[in-house]
Design a protein around this motif. Structure first.
Motif, PDB file in Angstrom:
ATOM      1  N   GLU A 180      96.996  81.865  90.488  1.00 48.58           N
ATOM      2  CA  GLU A 180      97.621  80.905  89.553  1.00 48.58           C
ATOM      3  C   GLU A 180      98.832  80.227  90.171  1.00 48.58           C
ATOM      4  OE1 GLU A 180      97.251  84.146  89.307  1.00 48.58           O
ATOM      5  OE2 GLU A 180      96.681  84.788  87.297  1.00 48.58           O
ATOM      6  N   GLY A 181      99.317  80.743  91.296  1.00 44.71           N
ATOM      7  CA  GLY A 181     100.545  80.224  91.902  1.00 44.71           C
ATOM      8  C   GLY A 181     101.705  81.158  91.591  1.00 44.71           C
ATOM      9  N   LEU A 182     102.646  81.267  92.532  1.00 43.15           N
ATOM     10  CA  LEU A 182     103.824  82.116  92.311  1.00 43.15           C
ATOM     11  C   LEU A 182     104.631  81.522  91.166  1.00 43.15           C
ATOM     12  CD1 LEU A 182     105.206  82.971  95.875  1.00 43.15           C
ATOM     13  CD2 LEU A 182     104.449  84.603  94.131  1.00 43.15           C
ATOM     14  N   GLY A 183     104.883  82.342  90.170  1.00 42.48           N
ATOM     15  CA  GLY A 183     105.620  81.845  89.002  1.00 42.48           C
ATOM     16  C   GLY A 183     104.729  81.752  87.779  1.00 42.48           C
ATOM     17  N   PHE A 184     103.408  81.713  88.008  1.00 44.82           N
ATOM     18  CA  PHE A 184     102.499  81.498  86.877  1.00 44.82           C
ATOM     19  C   PHE A 184     101.505  82.634  86.678  1.00 44.82           C
ATOM     20  CE2 PHE A 184     103.665  77.264  88.515  1.00 44.82           C
ATOM     21  CZ  PHE A 184     104.465  76.900  87.444  1.00 44.82           C
ATOM     22  N   ASP A 185     101.771  83.778  87.294  1.00 47.02           N
ATOM     23  CA  ASP A 185     100.804  84.871  87.266  1.00 47.02           C
ATOM     24  C   ASP A 185     101.229  86.002  86.333  1.00 47.02           C
ATOM     25  OD1 ASP A 185     102.982  85.281  88.949  1.00 47.02           O
ATOM     26  OD2 ASP A 185     101.945  86.801  90.106  1.00 47.02           O
ATOM     27  N   ASP A 186     102.295  85.780  85.554  1.00 46.77           N
ATOM     28  CA  ASP A 186     102.767  86.799  84.603  1.00 46.77           C
ATOM     29  C   ASP A 186     103.159  88.120  85.268  1.00 46.77           C
ATOM     30  OD1 ASP A 186     102.267  84.987  82.562  1.00 46.77           O
ATOM     31  OD2 ASP A 186     100.201  85.661  82.332  1.00 46.77           O
ATOM     32  N   SER A 187     103.498  88.098  86.516  1.00 47.53           N
ATOM     33  CA  SER A 187     103.953  89.338  87.165  1.00 47.53           C
ATOM     34  C   SER A 187     105.397  89.614  86.729  1.00 47.53           C
ATOM     35  CB  SER A 187     103.898  89.187  88.690  1.00 47.53           C
ATOM     36  OG  SER A 187     105.094  88.587  89.158  1.00 47.53           O
ATOM     37  N   PRO A 188     105.882  90.841  86.994  1.00 45.29           N
ATOM     38  CA  PRO A 188     107.267  91.156  86.589  1.00 45.29           C
ATOM     39  C   PRO A 188     108.322  90.272  87.270  1.00 45.29           C
ATOM     40  CG  PRO A 188     106.059  93.166  87.117  1.00 45.29           C
ATOM     41  CD  PRO A 188     105.183  92.016  87.524  1.00 45.29           C
ATOM     42  N   SER A 189     107.976  89.601  88.367  1.00 46.38           N
ATOM     43  CA  SER A 189     108.986  88.734  88.993  1.00 46.38           C
ATOM     44  C   SER A 189     108.615  87.254  88.908  1.00 46.38           C
ATOM     45  CB  SER A 189     109.207  89.134  90.457  1.00 46.38           C
ATOM     46  OG  SER A 189     108.058  88.869  91.235  1.00 46.38           O
ATOM     47  N   ALA A 190     107.597  86.934  88.126  1.00 47.70           N
ATOM     48  CA  ALA A 190     107.164  85.519  88.042  1.00 47.70           C
ATOM     49  C   ALA A 190     108.323  84.621  87.593  1.00 47.70           C
ATOM     50  CB  ALA A 190     105.981  85.381  87.080  1.00 47.70           C
ATOM     51  N   HIS A 191     109.144  85.134  86.673  1.00 44.06           N
ATOM     52  CA  HIS A 191     110.254  84.311  86.169  1.00 44.06           C
ATOM     53  C   HIS A 191     111.246  83.967  87.279  1.00 44.06           C
ATOM     54  CE1 HIS A 191     111.665  88.418  86.167  1.00 44.06           C
ATOM     55  NE2 HIS A 191     112.899  87.976  86.135  1.00 44.06           N
ATOM     56  N   MET A 192     111.382  84.850  88.260  1.00 42.31           N
ATOM     57  CA  MET A 192     112.333  84.576  89.333  1.00 42.31           C
ATOM     58  C   MET A 192     111.849  83.381  90.166  1.00 42.31           C
ATOM     59  SD  MET A 192     113.097  88.535  90.378  1.00 42.31           S
ATOM     60  CE  MET A 192     114.626  88.297  91.291  1.00 42.31           C
ATOM     61  N   TRP A 193     110.563  83.372  90.443  1.00 40.38           N
ATOM     62  CA  TRP A 193     109.997  82.262  91.224  1.00 40.38           C
ATOM     63  C   TRP A 193     110.055  80.962  90.418  1.00 40.38           C
ATOM     64  CZ3 TRP A 193     109.170  83.194  96.239  1.00 40.38           C
ATOM     65  CH2 TRP A 193     109.005  84.522  96.637  1.00 40.38           C
ATOM     66  N   ARG A 194     109.823  81.075  89.092  1.00 37.93           N
ATOM     67  CA  ARG A 194     109.914  79.856  88.257  1.00 37.93           C
ATOM     68  C   ARG A 194     111.333  79.305  88.249  1.00 37.93           C
ATOM     69  NH1 ARG A 194     106.755  82.852  84.522  1.00 37.93           N
ATOM     70  NH2 ARG A 194     108.610  83.210  83.243  1.00 37.93           N
ATOM     71  N   THR A 195     112.308  80.224  88.174  1.00 38.40           N
ATOM     72  CA  THR A 195     113.697  79.771  88.141  1.00 38.40           C
ATOM     73  C   THR A 195     114.068  79.055  89.439  1.00 38.40           C
ATOM     74  OG1 THR A 195     114.340  81.487  86.590  1.00 38.40           O
ATOM     75  CG2 THR A 195     116.102  80.553  87.917  1.00 38.40           C
ATOM     76  N   LEU A 196     113.542  79.552  90.556  1.00 36.50           N
ATOM     77  CA  LEU A 196     113.794  78.869  91.828  1.00 36.50           C
ATOM     78  C   LEU A 196     113.136  77.492  91.833  1.00 36.50           C
ATOM     79  CD1 LEU A 196     113.278  81.459  94.692  1.00 36.50           C
ATOM     80  CD2 LEU A 196     115.395  80.567  93.751  1.00 36.50           C
TER      81      LEU A 196
END
Ligand SMILES: [Fe+2]
Ligand SMILES: [Fe+2]
Length: 256
Positions: free
Chosen positions: A233-249
């Protein structure tokens, strides 16, 4: 500036900059989070109602910031390297050094990623931040090593020829002592099964950039491919525990 005009104060200049930034953004209002202001020594954040009142025709930015390099819809680690990491030389040099030293792919990947916290996000506690970002996508040996290099780099290990870095004496002063939480981390790490992986990050950490060294992210694409589980799905969009960190970047100036 008109020659009779008073020179602008620092805060007036900051306001002008903010104003100009707003114009560059066109229809959207980008907001600076508290963290960005804290780094300037101010514990404050812009007031939503005040910004909206000053820009009644505009909406707040809730997605990509047009001033930043565009990210694809399904970003990969490589996309972040190219578009969000402020500097690659140090990471590439460390990984190149590890590769030439004949170390395992996990060690090479750990060296390649060890300072992504600094390169993309924040210096303070960068080993912990970096480890958290990559944890869902790499072998635990790699994320453990990245987290723990935060502490190990302050302690020598003569068995592998690692000494306390000269640069730290220059940067932090001869009296600097790591905080107790760092000392505790080091003591816990010493007998851990992945100790040497983290220690090898320190050994391969190249503190001075050699301008003649040839380094290329392409040399590591295969190692990344084999050892970093890039989410479909792409880093940030996979609902992993750190996805939000990649989205914030990806979207650091979103209003919420
Ligand atoms: Fe580091
Ligand atoms: Fe480093």
């Amino acid at each position: 500036m008109n020659e009779h005009a008073k020179p602008m104060t620092l805060s007036e200049r900051a306001d002008e900059l903010e104003e100009r930034m707003m114009h560059e953004l066109g229809e959207r209002i980008a907001t600076k989070s508290t963290l960005f202001n804290i780094a300037d020594g101010k514990v404050e954040m812009p007031s939503g109602p005040a910004l909206k009142a000053a820009n009644p025709d505009k909406y707040f930015l809730m997605g990509a910031d047009p001033r930043l390099p565009k990210m694809p819809a399904k970003p990969t680690l490589i996309d972040f390297f190219h578009n969000r990491f402020a500097s690659l030389n140090h990471l590439l040099q460390s990984a190149t050094h590890a590769l030439k030293g004949g170390h395992s792919e996990k060690v090479v990947l750990a060296c390649l990623l060890h300072d992504i916290g600094v390169a993309s996000f924040i210096r303070a506690d960068h080993g912990y931040w970096g480890a958290q970002m990559i944890e869902p996508y790499v072998d635990e040996e790699v994320s453990w090593a990245v987290r723990t290099h935060q502490a190990l780099r302050f302690f020598p290990d003569p068995s592998v020829g690692y000494e306390y870095p000269e640069m730290y004496i220059k940067y932090f002063g001869a009296d600097y002592k790591p905080e107790p939480y760092i000392v505790r981390e080091y003591e816990r790490a010493r007998n851990h099964k992945y100790y040497m992986t983290s220690r090898l990050i320190c050994v391969n950490d190249i503190y001075s950039f050699d301008p003649n060294a040839k380094v290329d992210l392409n040399d590591f694409v295969d190692i990344i491919g084999r050892n970093f589980r890039q989410p479909e799905e792409g880093l940030g969009f996979d609902d992993s525990p750190s996805a939000h960190m990649w989205r914030t970047l990806m979207w650091p100036t979103r209003f919420l």
